[in-house]
Design an enzyme around this catalytic site. Sequence first.
Site, short mmCIF file in Angstrom:
data_model
loop_
_atom_site.label_atom_id
_atom_site.label_comp_id
_atom_site.label_asym_id
_atom_site.label_seq_id
_atom_site.Cartn_x
_atom_site.Cartn_y
_atom_site.Cartn_z
N GLU A 19 0.88 -1.18 0.00
CA GLU A 19 0.00 0.00 0.00
C GLU A 19 0.91 1.23 0.00
O GLU A 19 1.63 1.46 0.97
CB GLU A 19 -0.91 -0.06 1.24
CG GLU A 19 -2.02 0.95 1.25
CD GLU A 19 -2.90 0.87 0.01
OE1 GLU A 19 -3.32 -0.22 -0.38
OE2 GLU A 19 -3.16 1.95 -0.56
N SER A 20 0.86 1.98 -1.10
CA SER A 20 1.84 3.06 -1.25
C SER A 20 1.72 4.12 -0.16
O SER A 20 2.73 4.70 0.25
CB SER A 20 1.73 3.70 -2.64
OG SER A 20 0.42 4.11 -2.90
N CYS A 58 4.28 -2.43 -8.52
CA CYS A 58 2.96 -2.00 -8.05
C CYS A 58 3.05 -0.78 -7.13
O CYS A 58 3.39 0.30 -7.59
CB CYS A 58 2.25 -3.20 -7.43
SG CYS A 58 0.46 -2.98 -7.48
N ARG A 96 -3.26 5.53 -9.62
CA ARG A 96 -3.46 4.45 -8.63
C ARG A 96 -4.80 3.75 -8.87
O ARG A 96 -5.72 4.34 -9.39
CB ARG A 96 -3.46 5.02 -7.22
CG ARG A 96 -2.13 5.55 -6.76
CD ARG A 96 -2.22 6.06 -5.33
NE ARG A 96 -2.53 4.99 -4.39
CZ ARG A 96 -3.03 5.19 -3.18
NH1 ARG A 96 -3.28 6.41 -2.77
NH2 ARG A 96 -3.29 4.17 -2.39
N HIS A 102 2.97 -7.88 -10.40
CA HIS A 102 3.79 -8.49 -9.35
C HIS A 102 4.63 -9.65 -9.89
O HIS A 102 4.23 -10.81 -9.74
CB HIS A 102 2.89 -9.03 -8.24
CG HIS A 102 2.25 -7.98 -7.40
ND1 HIS A 102 2.80 -7.53 -6.22
CD2 HIS A 102 1.12 -7.27 -7.58
CE1 HIS A 102 2.03 -6.60 -5.69
NE2 HIS A 102 1.00 -6.41 -6.49
N GLU A 104 7.03 -10.99 -8.64
CA GLU A 104 7.51 -11.84 -7.52
C GLU A 104 6.47 -12.88 -7.12
O GLU A 104 6.75 -13.77 -6.33
CB GLU A 104 7.89 -10.96 -6.32
CG GLU A 104 6.74 -10.42 -5.48
CD GLU A 104 5.99 -9.25 -6.11
OE1 GLU A 104 6.26 -8.92 -7.29
OE2 GLU A 104 5.12 -8.67 -5.44
#
Length: 192
Positions: free
Chosen positions: A47-48, A78, A105, A171, A173
Amino acid sequence: MKIGVLASQGAFIEHITILKQLDTEAVPVRLPGELEGLDGLIIPGGESTTISLLMNAYDLMEKVSALALKGLPLLGTCAGMIMMAKHITGNGAPSLELMDITVKRNAFGRQVDSFETELAIPALGKAPFPAVFIRAPVIEHCAKGVETIARLKDGRIVAAREGKMLVAAFHPELTNDTRFHEYFLDIVSGKN
Ligand code: GLN
């Protein structure tokens, strides 16, 4: 080669796991001192607004910015991409303002806020990349000097590179495909 993964909040363990799979030393970074001696840094998804708050609280904002401006390679995924953007549409918390991109966003609305798609990423070769999007942002605009790395079929930009800075709205990852991380490691080692 030693890569730091910002571990303030979000999906940092998954990045560390992939880097270890690629025989690369990977360390979590929570404090400014842990930035020392790194060859590259990953800012993960999460969550930025929270990442921004915590980076501020732990004095990481200025230090990371200064290192990036000196040429430390960065990968942002992200929320990490949001943290690296110079411009954010809608409300966003203070970012590192490093990459000359405009990011929106939560660009996919409520109904399809998470999905997986086979993404064409020419820089990674012919096989499509399994890209996982979770309440993801998109890149609305890349300034001159920023290279588009991937687009969705509708044309929206979801990965970009500016010098040694690489970002993805998805993502990498969270899949078994290690090619996106290998691409970043090639940037770090100067091969790409
Ligand atoms: N929606 C989050 C934000 O705006 C990003 C989501 C993610 O990193 N998966 O910060």
